[in-house]
Design a protein around this motif. Sequence first.
Motif, short mmCIF file in Angstrom:
data_model
loop_
_atom_site.label_atom_id
_atom_site.label_comp_id
_atom_site.label_asym_id
_atom_site.label_seq_id
_atom_site.Cartn_x
_atom_site.Cartn_y
_atom_site.Cartn_z
N TYR A 31 -37.46 50.72 3.81
CA TYR A 31 -37.56 50.01 5.08
C TYR A 31 -39.02 49.61 5.31
O TYR A 31 -39.93 50.42 5.06
CB TYR A 31 -37.08 50.89 6.24
N TYR A 33 -41.98 47.35 7.77
CA TYR A 33 -42.27 46.90 9.13
C TYR A 33 -43.63 46.23 9.19
O TYR A 33 -44.54 46.55 8.41
CB TYR A 33 -42.31 48.09 10.10
N TYR A 35 -46.42 45.51 12.39
CA TYR A 35 -46.83 45.69 13.77
C TYR A 35 -48.18 44.99 13.93
O TYR A 35 -48.88 44.73 12.96
CB TYR A 35 -47.02 47.17 14.11
N PHE A 91 -50.64 45.78 11.13
CA PHE A 91 -50.32 47.00 10.39
C PHE A 91 -48.97 46.86 9.71
O PHE A 91 -47.99 46.43 10.33
CB PHE A 91 -50.27 48.21 11.31
N GLN A 95 -40.96 53.12 5.18
CA GLN A 95 -40.15 54.29 5.53
C GLN A 95 -39.17 54.55 4.40
O GLN A 95 -38.51 53.63 3.91
CB GLN A 95 -39.42 54.01 6.83
N ASN A 102 -33.46 59.41 7.10
CA ASN A 102 -34.68 58.62 7.00
C ASN A 102 -35.92 59.44 7.32
O ASN A 102 -35.90 60.31 8.19
CB ASN A 102 -34.60 57.43 7.95
N GLN A 103 -36.96 59.13 6.60
CA GLN A 103 -38.25 59.79 6.83
C GLN A 103 -39.05 59.00 7.86
O GLN A 103 -38.69 57.89 8.20
CB GLN A 103 -39.00 59.87 5.50
N PRO A 104 -40.14 59.59 8.38
CA PRO A 104 -40.94 58.85 9.36
C PRO A 104 -41.60 57.62 8.74
O PRO A 104 -41.78 57.54 7.52
CB PRO A 104 -42.00 59.87 9.78
N GLN A 105 -41.96 56.67 9.58
CA GLN A 105 -42.71 55.52 9.11
C GLN A 105 -44.15 55.93 8.81
O GLN A 105 -44.75 56.71 9.54
CB GLN A 105 -42.70 54.42 10.19
N HIS A 106 -44.68 55.35 7.72
CA HIS A 106 -46.07 55.57 7.35
C HIS A 106 -46.79 54.24 7.36
O HIS A 106 -46.28 53.25 6.83
CB HIS A 106 -46.16 56.24 5.97
N PHE A 107 -47.96 54.25 7.96
CA PHE A 107 -48.70 53.01 8.20
C PHE A 107 -49.86 52.83 7.24
O PHE A 107 -50.50 53.81 6.82
CB PHE A 107 -49.27 53.01 9.63
N GLY A 108 -50.18 51.57 6.96
CA GLY A 108 -51.42 51.25 6.29
C GLY A 108 -52.56 51.18 7.29
O GLY A 108 -52.35 51.34 8.50
N ASP A 109 -53.76 50.93 6.78
CA ASP A 109 -54.94 50.89 7.65
C ASP A 109 -55.20 49.51 8.25
O ASP A 109 -56.17 49.32 8.97
CB ASP A 109 -56.18 51.39 6.92
N TYR B 34 -41.36 61.69 18.23
CA TYR B 34 -42.35 61.52 17.16
C TYR B 34 -43.75 61.57 17.77
O TYR B 34 -43.98 61.09 18.87
CB TYR B 34 -42.20 60.15 16.49
N TYR B 36 -47.66 60.42 16.68
CA TYR B 36 -48.60 59.73 15.80
C TYR B 36 -49.98 59.80 16.45
O TYR B 36 -50.11 60.01 17.65
CB TYR B 36 -48.21 58.25 15.63
N GLN B 42 -58.01 52.63 12.86
CA GLN B 42 -57.19 52.82 11.66
C GLN B 42 -55.71 52.70 12.00
O GLN B 42 -55.33 52.63 13.18
CB GLN B 42 -57.47 54.20 11.06
N GLY B 43 -54.87 52.69 11.00
CA GLY B 43 -53.43 52.64 11.23
C GLY B 43 -52.93 53.93 11.84
O GLY B 43 -53.51 55.00 11.62
N PRO B 44 -51.86 53.86 12.63
CA PRO B 44 -51.28 55.09 13.18
C PRO B 44 -50.92 56.07 12.06
O PRO B 44 -50.37 55.67 11.04
CB PRO B 44 -50.04 54.58 13.91
N PHE B 93 -33.52 58.54 14.70
CA PHE B 93 -33.98 58.87 13.36
C PHE B 93 -33.33 57.93 12.37
O PHE B 93 -32.39 58.25 11.68
CB PHE B 93 -33.63 60.33 13.05
#
Lengths: 116, 110
Positions: A31, A33, A35, A91, A95, A102-109, B34, B36, B42-44, B93
Motif C-alpha cells: 500500500y 500513499y 501526503y 511525503f 505499508q 496490515n502494518q503501520p505506514q512508514h514515511f520517507g523524509d 497510532y 507518530y 522530517q517525515g512522520p 487497522f
Amino acid sequence: EPEVTQTPSHQVTQMGQEVILRCVPISNHLYFYWYRQILGQKVEFLVSFYNNEISEKSEIFDDQFSVERPDGSNFTLKIRSTKLEDSAMYFCASQGQGARGNQPQHFGDGTRLSIL
Amino acid sequence: DAKTTQPTSMDCAEGRAANLPCNHSTISGNEYVYWYRQIHSQGPQYIIHGLKNNETNEMASLIITEDRKSSTLILPHATLRDTAVYYCISSRFGNEKLTFGTGTRLTIIP
C-alpha cells in the motif's frame, strides 16, 4: 532497518512546469500513499494506491495530480502544471501486510517542493 | 478534521519520563490508536499503536484506558533527541489514510 526513500530532497520549479516526485517504498509493501505539508500546517493526505490503482484521494488531489508505479519499485507523484500553492513538503509512505494484518505506514523524509 | 485532541505543547526534563495524553472520545470499536512523531521537518516517524491493551516496544509504552476514550504515550527516559511534535491518530487497522492533527510539541529540557 528498511526505509522509504524519496528523491529529490529539494525541487525548485517554475510555476506552470511539470514536476515528478519519486519514492522507493519499502520492499514487499503493498500500500502506498502521498501526503503533503505546507509550511507551518498539518500533514494532509493526498492519495492512496493499491494493486496498481488509486484507492482513495482527497479534494486536494485534482486533475493536476497523478500517481504511478511504473516499474514495480518506484512510486511517483506528478503535478502537471504547478501552482504557487503547491509549494510544500511531500511525503511518501508505504505499508506492508504482516501475519496479524496490515502494518503501520512508514514515511520517507520528504521532498521539499518550491514553486517560483 | 482529526478525531483526537492533544495539548498544544509540553516540556519534560531530560532523563525523566514524558507522558503525552490524547483524548479520542469518539473512537469506534475497530479503530486503533497510532502515535507518530515528527522531528523538525522530517517525515512522520511511527512510534507505536494499540487497540485496547497496553503496548510496549523499544521506543515507548502506550496506555489505553478501559473505555478507550483516552490514551497516554510514555517515553520512559526522555533525551534531547525526543524533542518533536507527537501525533495521536485513530484509524482502522487497514490501508486507511492517516488524519493528522496539530499534535503536541514536546520539548525536552536539559
